[in-house]
Design an enzyme around this catalytic site. Structure first.
Site, PDB file in Angstrom:
ATOM      1  N   ASN A   1      73.739  95.867   9.546  1.00 35.76           N
ATOM      2  CA  ASN A   1      75.197  95.742   9.693  1.00 35.76           C
ATOM      3  C   ASN A   1      75.730  97.137  10.018  1.00 35.76           C
ATOM      4  O   ASN A   1      75.813  97.988   9.138  1.00 35.76           O
ATOM      5  CB  ASN A   1      75.795  95.211   8.379  1.00 35.76           C
ATOM      6  CG  ASN A   1      77.313  95.217   8.393  1.00 35.76           C
ATOM      7  OD1 ASN A   1      77.938  95.407   9.437  1.00 35.76           O
ATOM      8  ND2 ASN A   1      77.917  95.012   7.229  1.00 35.76           N
ATOM      9  N   TRP A   2      76.087  97.331  11.279  1.00 37.04           N
ATOM     10  CA  TRP A   2      76.544  98.677  11.693  1.00 37.04           C
ATOM     11  C   TRP A   2      77.948  99.002  11.201  1.00 37.04           C
ATOM     12  O   TRP A   2      78.397 100.126  11.332  1.00 37.04           O
ATOM     13  CB  TRP A   2      76.542  98.776  13.233  1.00 37.04           C
ATOM     14  CG  TRP A   2      75.187  98.893  13.842  1.00 37.04           C
ATOM     15  CD1 TRP A   2      73.989  98.959  13.183  1.00 37.04           C
ATOM     16  CD2 TRP A   2      74.876  98.964  15.243  1.00 37.04           C
ATOM     17  NE1 TRP A   2      72.957  99.062  14.083  1.00 37.04           N
ATOM     18  CE2 TRP A   2      73.479  99.070  15.360  1.00 37.04           C
ATOM     19  CE3 TRP A   2      75.641  98.939  16.403  1.00 37.04           C
ATOM     20  CZ2 TRP A   2      72.832  99.161  16.589  1.00 37.04           C
ATOM     21  CZ3 TRP A   2      75.006  99.026  17.632  1.00 37.04           C
ATOM     22  CH2 TRP A   2      73.617  99.137  17.721  1.00 37.04           C
ATOM     23  N   LYS A   3      78.654  97.989  10.691  1.00 37.32           N
ATOM     24  CA  LYS A   3      80.072  98.180  10.295  1.00 37.32           C
ATOM     25  C   LYS A   3      80.830  98.799  11.473  1.00 37.32           C
ATOM     26  O   LYS A   3      80.522  98.473  12.618  1.00 37.32           O
ATOM     27  CB  LYS A   3      80.151  99.018   9.017  1.00 37.32           C
ATOM     28  CG  LYS A   3      79.246  98.445   7.913  1.00 37.32           C
ATOM     29  CD  LYS A   3      79.477  99.005   6.557  1.00 37.32           C
ATOM     30  CE  LYS A   3      78.566  98.321   5.562  1.00 37.32           C
ATOM     31  NZ  LYS A   3      78.773  98.732   4.192  1.00 37.32           N
TER      32      LYS A   3
ATOM     33  N   HIS B   1      82.122  89.624   3.674  1.00 33.51           N
ATOM     34  CA  HIS B   1      81.640  90.936   3.228  1.00 33.51           C
ATOM     35  C   HIS B   1      82.660  91.535   2.264  1.00 33.51           C
ATOM     36  O   HIS B   1      83.862  91.323   2.427  1.00 33.51           O
ATOM     37  CB  HIS B   1      81.439  91.848   4.448  1.00 33.51           C
ATOM     38  CG  HIS B   1      80.687  93.090   4.094  1.00 33.51           C
ATOM     39  ND1 HIS B   1      81.291  94.159   3.463  1.00 33.51           N
ATOM     40  CD2 HIS B   1      79.381  93.438   4.238  1.00 33.51           C
ATOM     41  CE1 HIS B   1      80.388  95.105   3.249  1.00 33.51           C
ATOM     42  NE2 HIS B   1      79.219  94.689   3.705  1.00 33.51           N
TER      43      HIS B   1
ATOM     44  N   GLU C   1      83.866  94.337   2.035  1.00 34.38           N
ATOM     45  CA  GLU C   1      84.891  95.167   2.690  1.00 34.38           C
ATOM     46  C   GLU C   1      85.988  94.297   3.306  1.00 34.38           C
ATOM     47  O   GLU C   1      87.145  94.710   3.376  1.00 34.38           O
ATOM     48  CB  GLU C   1      84.217  96.096   3.727  1.00 34.38           C
ATOM     49  CG  GLU C   1      83.434  97.200   3.024  1.00 34.38           C
ATOM     50  CD  GLU C   1      82.203  97.698   3.760  1.00 34.38           C
ATOM     51  OE1 GLU C   1      82.049  97.423   4.958  1.00 34.38           O
ATOM     52  OE2 GLU C   1      81.381  98.377   3.111  1.00 34.38           O
TER      53      GLU C   1
ATOM     54  N   GLU D   1      75.407  91.366  -2.529  1.00 35.09           N
ATOM     55  CA  GLU D   1      75.714  92.773  -2.293  1.00 35.09           C
ATOM     56  C   GLU D   1      76.603  93.283  -3.423  1.00 35.09           C
ATOM     57  O   GLU D   1      77.839  93.131  -3.361  1.00 35.09           O
ATOM     58  CB  GLU D   1      76.458  92.949  -0.962  1.00 35.09           C
ATOM     59  CG  GLU D   1      75.635  92.595   0.252  1.00 35.09           C
ATOM     60  CD  GLU D   1      76.089  93.396   1.481  1.00 35.09           C
ATOM     61  OE1 GLU D   1      75.221  93.998   2.129  1.00 35.09           O
ATOM     62  OE2 GLU D   1      77.291  93.435   1.767  1.00 35.09           O
TER      63      GLU D   1
ATOM     64  N   GLY E   1      76.993 101.632   0.087  1.00 37.38           N
ATOM     65  CA  GLY E   1      77.354 102.944   0.623  1.00 37.38           C
ATOM     66  C   GLY E   1      77.405 104.042  -0.433  1.00 37.38           C
ATOM     67  O   GLY E   1      77.917 105.125  -0.171  1.00 37.38           O
TER      68      GLY E   1
ATOM     69  N   SER F   1      72.716  99.961  -0.311  1.00 37.93           N
ATOM     70  CA  SER F   1      71.875 101.160  -0.316  1.00 37.93           C
ATOM     71  C   SER F   1      70.386 100.864  -0.132  1.00 37.93           C
ATOM     72  O   SER F   1      69.534 101.532  -0.727  1.00 37.93           O
ATOM     73  CB  SER F   1      72.116 101.988  -1.585  1.00 37.93           C
ATOM     74  OG  SER F   1      73.465 102.414  -1.644  1.00 37.93           O
TER      75      SER F   1
ATOM     76  N   GLY G   1      73.263  98.468   5.607  1.00 33.72           N
ATOM     77  CA  GLY G   1      74.395  99.140   6.232  1.00 33.72           C
ATOM     78  C   GLY G   1      73.969 100.488   6.800  1.00 33.72           C
ATOM     79  O   GLY G   1      73.339 100.562   7.865  1.00 33.72           O
ATOM     80  N   GLY G   2      74.286 101.545   6.083  1.00 30.70           N
ATOM     81  CA  GLY G   2      74.071 102.917   6.553  1.00 30.70           C
ATOM     82  C   GLY G   2      72.709 103.172   7.175  1.00 30.70           C
ATOM     83  O   GLY G   2      72.619 103.755   8.267  1.00 30.70           O
TER      84      GLY G   2
HETATM   85  P1  13P Z   1      74.810 100.239   2.702  1.00 25.62           P
HETATM   86  O1  13P Z   1      73.413  99.859   3.071  1.00 25.62           O
HETATM   87  O2  13P Z   1      75.375 101.355   3.529  1.00 25.62           O
HETATM   88  O3  13P Z   1      74.947 100.476   1.214  1.00 25.62           O
HETATM   89  O4  13P Z   1      75.751  98.981   3.018  1.00 25.62           O
HETATM   90  C1  13P Z   1      75.368  97.725   2.575  1.00 25.62           C
HETATM   91  C2  13P Z   1      76.219  96.725   3.237  1.00 25.62           C
HETATM   92  O5  13P Z   1      77.405  96.643   2.978  1.00 25.62           O
HETATM   93  C3  13P Z   1      75.605  95.873   4.262  1.00 25.62           C
HETATM   94  O6  13P Z   1      76.436  94.829   4.619  1.00 25.62           O
END
Ligand code: 13P
Length: 252
Positions: free
Chosen positions: A9-11, A100, A102, A171, A177, A216, A237-238
């Site tokens: 997930n590149w956000k 999600h 967010e 999650e 993050g 993470s 994510g990251g």
């Molecule tokens: P991180 O891997 O950056 O913690 O993010 C997780 C996430 O929100 C994937 O959707």
């Protein structure tokens, strides 16, 4: 046997130039083959779906599917700024993340909206990746299971047997993050709780639905997480922004 699924997930990250490098690097890394029984997905921001779809074809990346980070709860019409599931399907998406944390936090999405989005995704022949998870306060006050089970219950109520065609992503918000990954055992315990909850509804759904962990995930913790019996992959994510790290997680 449920396949292991790794979703990047590149956000709100990426650019035409960095996306091109990313796909090229991942293509090179996947050239020599990937572990069998796994599926890999990348979810770029909406404006880059067309570019990534073309790149995936250009590099013949049969191993990699395209996904989106959200979809509208509505079919079409006067919803400025929203993107319909049918449009995502046309762009070549096969997976769509919904709910999600967010989106729940910054866009006030509630479980009913998340379920409506999942239905749109299903109606358009794609797989919804339904995110659930508790905040740090909810965990610290001993309410983690209650919160997550309530989120899952709302999806069960609306989606019923169609849940069999969905993925669930656990999650924990405190792990997103932050670099604070849930220990493999903490994650496994919650995944097991979710599966038992699904089994109360329907055994078939419980045994088929993939439950991914997100928060993470990194190359150095992926092996331990993915070895757990109820962890069917990761929503990353990251670390998915770095193609080498994404490849390492896919191979973990
Ligand atoms: P991180 O891997 O950056 O913690 O993010 C997780 C996430 O929100 C994937 O959707």
């Amino acid at each position: 046997m449920r396949p292991l699924i790794i979703i990047g997930n590149w956000k709100m990250n990426g650019s035409l130039a960095t996306n091109q490098d990313w796909v090229k690097t991942v293509a090179r890394g996947m050239e020599s083959g990937m572990p069998a029984g796994r599926q890999f997905v990348v979810c770029p921001p909406f404006p880059y779906l067309a570019q990534c779809s073309v790149l995936i074809k250009e590099y013949s990346l049969a191993f990699l599917s395209l996904g989106a980070q959200d979809a509208s709860a509505h079919e079409s019409g006067a919803y400025t700024g929203e993107v319909a599931a049918s449009m995502l399907k046309e762009m070549g998406c096969t997976y769509v993340i919904v709910g999600h944390s967010e989106r729940r936090q910054f866009h006030h999405e509630v479980d009913e909206v998340v379920a409506a989005k999942a239905l749109q995704v299903l109606d358009n022949g794609m797989t919804p990746v339904i995110c659930v998870g508790e905040t740090a306060d909810e965990r610290n006050s001993g309410r983690a299971e209650e919160v997550v089970c309530s989120q899952v219950a709302k999806q069960v109520n609306v989606l019923q047997d169609r849940l069999v065609d969905c993925l669930i992503a656990y999650e924990p918000v405190w792990a997103i993050g932050t670099g604070k990954v849930a220990s493999a055992q903490v994650a496994q315990d919650m995944h097991c709780t979710i599966r038992l909850q699904l089994a109360e509804f329907n055994d078939d759904v419980a045994s088929h639905v993939g439950i991914l962990y997100g928060g993470s995930v990194k190359p150095d913790n992926a092996v331990e997480l993915f070895a757990m019996p109820d962890i069917d992959g990761g929503l990353v994510g990251g670390a998915s922004l770095n193609p080498q790290d994404f490849l390492a997680i896919c191979q973990a």
